[in-house]
Write a protein that holds these residues in place. Structure first.
Motif, PDB file in Angstrom:
ATOM      1  N   ALA A 166       0.828  -1.209   0.000  1.00 24.42           N
ATOM      2  CA  ALA A 166       0.000   0.000   0.000  1.00 24.42           C
ATOM      3  C   ALA A 166       0.860   1.256   0.000  1.00 24.42           C
ATOM      4  N   TYR A 167       1.925   1.231   0.777  1.00 23.35           N
ATOM      5  CA  TYR A 167       2.803   2.397   0.895  1.00 23.35           C
ATOM      6  C   TYR A 167       3.397   2.762  -0.459  1.00 23.35           C
ATOM      7  N   ASP A 168       3.966   1.766  -1.146  1.00 19.21           N
ATOM      8  CA  ASP A 168       4.557   2.029  -2.455  1.00 19.21           C
ATOM      9  C   ASP A 168       3.521   2.578  -3.430  1.00 19.21           C
ATOM     10  N   ALA A 169       2.368   1.935  -3.453  1.00 20.39           N
ATOM     11  CA  ALA A 169       1.350   2.293  -4.436  1.00 20.39           C
ATOM     12  C   ALA A 169       0.799   3.693  -4.192  1.00 20.39           C
ATOM     13  N   HIS A 170       0.470   4.005  -2.940  1.00 22.81           N
ATOM     14  CA  HIS A 170      -0.175   5.301  -2.737  1.00 22.81           C
ATOM     15  C   HIS A 170       0.807   6.457  -2.799  1.00 22.81           C
ATOM     16  N   ASP A 171       2.075   6.239  -2.448  1.00 26.43           N
ATOM     17  CA  ASP A 171       3.032   7.324  -2.608  1.00 26.43           C
ATOM     18  C   ASP A 171       3.312   7.579  -4.085  1.00 26.43           C
ATOM     19  N   LEU A 172       3.356   6.521  -4.880  1.00 24.97           N
ATOM     20  CA  LEU A 172       3.485   6.690  -6.331  1.00 24.97           C
ATOM     21  C   LEU A 172       2.283   7.467  -6.879  1.00 24.97           C
ATOM     22  N   ASP A 173       1.091   7.069  -6.473  1.00 23.82           N
ATOM     23  CA  ASP A 173      -0.141   7.710  -6.923  1.00 23.82           C
ATOM     24  C   ASP A 173      -0.160   9.191  -6.530  1.00 23.82           C
ATOM     25  N   ASP A 174       0.097   9.470  -5.251  1.00 22.05           N
ATOM     26  CA  ASP A 174       0.067  10.856  -4.780  1.00 22.05           C
ATOM     27  C   ASP A 174       1.155  11.697  -5.447  1.00 22.05           C
ATOM     28  N   GLY A 175       2.349  11.100  -5.614  1.00 24.34           N
ATOM     29  CA  GLY A 175       3.436  11.842  -6.241  1.00 24.34           C
ATOM     30  C   GLY A 175       3.136  12.210  -7.676  1.00 24.34           C
ATOM     31  N   LEU A 176       2.538  11.288  -8.427  1.00 25.98           N
ATOM     32  CA  LEU A 176       2.170  11.571  -9.820  1.00 25.98           C
ATOM     33  C   LEU A 176       1.070  12.622  -9.896  1.00 25.98           C
ATOM     34  N   ARG A 177       0.067  12.491  -9.036  1.00 29.79           N
ATOM     35  CA  ARG A 177      -1.057  13.432  -9.074  1.00 29.79           C
ATOM     36  C   ARG A 177      -0.654  14.827  -8.593  1.00 29.79           C
ATOM     37  N   ALA A 178       0.361  14.883  -7.721  1.00 31.53           N
ATOM     38  CA  ALA A 178       0.840  16.182  -7.241  1.00 31.53           C
ATOM     39  C   ALA A 178       1.784  16.848  -8.227  1.00 31.53           C
ATOM     40  N   GLY A 179       2.207  16.111  -9.246  1.00 29.45           N
ATOM     41  CA  GLY A 179       3.130  16.671 -10.215  1.00 29.45           C
ATOM     42  C   GLY A 179       4.579  16.644  -9.777  1.00 29.45           C
ATOM     43  N   LEU A 180       4.869  15.979  -8.654  1.00 32.66           N
ATOM     44  CA  LEU A 180       6.251  15.851  -8.194  1.00 32.66           C
ATOM     45  C   LEU A 180       6.964  14.714  -8.901  1.00 32.66           C
ATOM     46  N   LEU A 181       6.207  13.797  -9.444  1.00 33.66           N
ATOM     47  CA  LEU A 181       6.728  12.718 -10.279  1.00 33.66           C
ATOM     48  C   LEU A 181       6.047  12.816 -11.636  1.00 33.66           C
ATOM     49  N   THR A 182       6.714  12.328 -12.657  1.00 37.35           N
ATOM     50  CA  THR A 182       6.105  12.285 -13.988  1.00 37.35           C
ATOM     51  C   THR A 182       6.057  10.841 -14.478  1.00 37.35           C
ATOM     52  N   ILE A 183       5.114  10.586 -15.353  1.00 36.29           N
ATOM     53  CA  ILE A 183       5.009   9.242 -15.922  1.00 36.29           C
ATOM     54  C   ILE A 183       6.281   8.885 -16.676  1.00 36.29           C
ATOM     55  N   GLU A 184       6.907   9.873 -17.323  1.00 30.72           N
ATOM     56  CA  GLU A 184       8.144   9.588 -18.048  1.00 30.72           C
ATOM     57  C   GLU A 184       9.241   9.101 -17.111  1.00 30.72           C
ATOM     58  N   GLN A 185       9.276   9.628 -15.890  1.00 29.49           N
ATOM     59  CA  GLN A 185      10.306   9.212 -14.947  1.00 29.49           C
ATOM     60  C   GLN A 185      10.209   7.734 -14.587  1.00 29.49           C
ATOM     61  N   ILE A 186       8.998   7.218 -14.516  1.00 27.10           N
ATOM     62  CA  ILE A 186       8.864   5.840 -14.052  1.00 27.10           C
ATOM     63  C   ILE A 186       9.329   4.837 -15.106  1.00 27.10           C
ATOM     64  N   ARG A 187       9.623   5.322 -16.312  1.00 25.51           N
ATOM     65  CA  ARG A 187      10.191   4.419 -17.312  1.00 25.51           C
ATOM     66  C   ARG A 187      11.577   3.927 -16.899  1.00 25.51           C
ATOM     67  N   ASP A 188      12.191   4.598 -15.928  1.00 21.38           N
ATOM     68  CA  ASP A 188      13.514   4.195 -15.448  1.00 21.38           C
ATOM     69  C   ASP A 188      13.448   3.094 -14.399  1.00 21.38           C
ATOM     70  N   VAL A 189      12.239   2.722 -13.982  1.00 20.25           N
ATOM     71  CA  VAL A 189      12.055   1.668 -12.982  1.00 20.25           C
ATOM     72  C   VAL A 189      11.497   0.445 -13.703  1.00 20.25           C
ATOM     73  N   PRO A 190      12.263  -0.618 -13.858  1.00 20.69           N
ATOM     74  CA  PRO A 190      11.815  -1.745 -14.696  1.00 20.69           C
ATOM     75  C   PRO A 190      10.426  -2.271 -14.352  1.00 20.69           C
ATOM     76  N   PHE A 191      10.134  -2.446 -13.072  1.00 23.92           N
ATOM     77  CA  PHE A 191       8.828  -2.960 -12.669  1.00 23.92           C
ATOM     78  C   PHE A 191       7.712  -2.047 -13.154  1.00 23.92           C
ATOM     79  N   LEU A 192       7.875  -0.735 -12.957  1.00 23.06           N
ATOM     80  CA  LEU A 192       6.848   0.218 -13.360  1.00 23.06           C
ATOM     81  C   LEU A 192       6.837   0.424 -14.871  1.00 23.06           C
ATOM     82  N   ALA A 193       7.997   0.381 -15.491  1.00 27.75           N
ATOM     83  CA  ALA A 193       8.066   0.555 -16.941  1.00 27.75           C
ATOM     84  C   ALA A 193       7.309  -0.563 -17.654  1.00 27.75           C
TER      85      ALA A 193
END
Length: 405
Positions: free
Chosen positions: A218-245
């Motif tokens: 839950a921790y991983d998922a919701h921090d990813l979700d909140d970070g993307l929705r807040a604009g602190l993370l971008t979808i392009e950035q997660i291409r660098d994480v094999p699991f998420l890519a």
């Protein structure tokens, strides 16, 4: 045969915790004619003051930043849902797994991990601060609701799972393990151990392990979700994480024109599903190897039974490393962390210097010649605050309260 996730309830497995064989409560009470011990524990946790406060305690984003970001309460509910799903699939006691999930964050300070770090530094002369130990302190001492005892008087199995859900705390000789190795166990755990033996040298039940791994998911998922929705993370950035890519490629291949909010949700929900299904498959494999016939076999297994596979453990660490570098260390987050750090430190120092600034029930019975007892009382008071109350108290005591953001 363990039914796939989502199937109807099955009889508990022989290695599940049996509510009918509970080791009982520290203070004896009549059994309920309508609820198991763990259902009663769950209800007591939900009705506690500490549980209600989770609504206004946050983790990455402070309370004013938006109504759609997770709080400790919404995180706790998400952990509970995943823990119950794991328990159902593995034929464990769902009520105990849910109970432990609901209680796991009760001891967190205001302002997430920054608050905990500051409180640990403040309490360094007296053994430091640990939120897991504080959860135990809350449910055994600080909740003052019942006429006949302090705390919530939870079942032995609930306290055991709460205090050692990540594994044994001491070895067979009593020497602390893990992050406490070379030091000593936190005050709250040592104090309770003098009253009740929670068998700190064994692994906890499978239900506690399910709640612990559910927290990671839950921790991983919701921090990813909140970070993307807040604009602190971008979808392009997660291409660098094999699991998420891999998940992103799957989503984009199936839904090439999906709008961003739905795209984010698809990434997050598929992440949860993959992790949950991996835990179930790996746990089934470990159970088949161990062939446990009782919960005691789980405790004596010498390793976790409900856990990720090695491949998923590595993938999950990759997600955590990405979040640490790009979200938790994001300058926008760090700027707020520096501000709230000062708020917690200054509140602690102010109450130690002037205990009369605390409510009467918190300063009652503490003399001027009892510095450790006073510090612990102040720690309990500050750690129990919500983000909002901490800011309000700081504004009452100081004329330089930061405008967070």
């Amino acid at each position: 045969m363990i039914a796939p996730l989502g199937y109807g309830a099955q009889p508990r497995a022989p290695y599940a915790t049996d509510p009918g064989a509970s080791a009982g409560r520290l203070h004896r009470e009549p059994e309920s004619p309508t609820r198991t011990p763990y259902q009663r524990d769950r209800d007591r946790i939900i009705h506690s003051t500490a549980f209600r406060r989770l609504k206004h305690k946050t983790q990455v984003f402070v309370y004013h930043e938006g109504d759609h970001f997770r709080t400790r309460l919404t995180h706790t509910i998400e952990v509970s849902q995943i823990a119950r799903s794991l328990a159902r699939a593995l034929r464990l006691d769902e009520d105990l797994a849910e109970c432990l999930a609901l209680a796991h964050d009760l001891g967190h300070t205001p302002f997430g991990h920054e608050g905990e770090d500051v409180m640990d530094a403040c309490m360094a002369p007296y053994g430091g601060f640990d939120h897991n130990a504080q959860s135990l302190r809350i449910v055994t001492s600080l909740e003052l609701r019942y006429a006949e005892f302090d705390g919530l008087n939870l079942s032995w199995e609930t306290l055991e799972g709460l205090v050692k859900h990540n594994g044994p705390l001491v070895d067979g000789t009593g020497a602390p393990l893990g992050k406490f190795a070379g030091s000593e166990l936190p005050f709250a755990i040592r104090a309770h151990a003098r009253r009740q033996d929670l068998r700190l040298d064994t692994w906890p039940s499978a239900e506690a392990q399910a709640a612990a791994i559910a927290d990671d998911i839950a921790y991983d998922a919701h921090d990813l979700d909140d970070g993307l929705r807040a604009g602190l993370l971008t979808i392009e950035q997660i291409r660098d994480v094999p699991f998420l890519a891999d998940i992103l490629a799957e989503v984009d291949a199936r839904y090439p024109d999906l709008e961003t909010p739905r795209r984010i949700h698809e990434i997050v929900r598929r992440s949860i599903t993959r992790m949950v299904e991996d835990v179930i498959a790996e746990s089934v494999r470990r159970i088949a190897e161990l062939t446990p016939s009782s919960v005691e076999d789980i405790r004596q297994a010498g390793r976790p039974i409900v856990t990720f596979s090695e491949g998923m453990r590595s993938a999950e660490k990759g997600v955590k490393a990405f979040l640490f570098a790009n979200l938790y260390r994001n300058e926008a987050v760090l700027a707020v962390r520096r501000q709230v750090s000062a708020v917690v430190r200054e509140l602690f120092d102010a109450y130690v210097a002037r205990p009369q600034d605390m409510p009467e029930e918190w300063r009652r019975g503490v003399g001027p010649d009892e510095p450790e007892r006073l510090a612990r009382r102040v720690c309990d008071f500050v750690a129990g605050m919500t983000d909002r109350f901490a800011i309000d108290e700081h504004r009452r005591l100081f004329d330089h309260t930061p405008e967070l953001g």
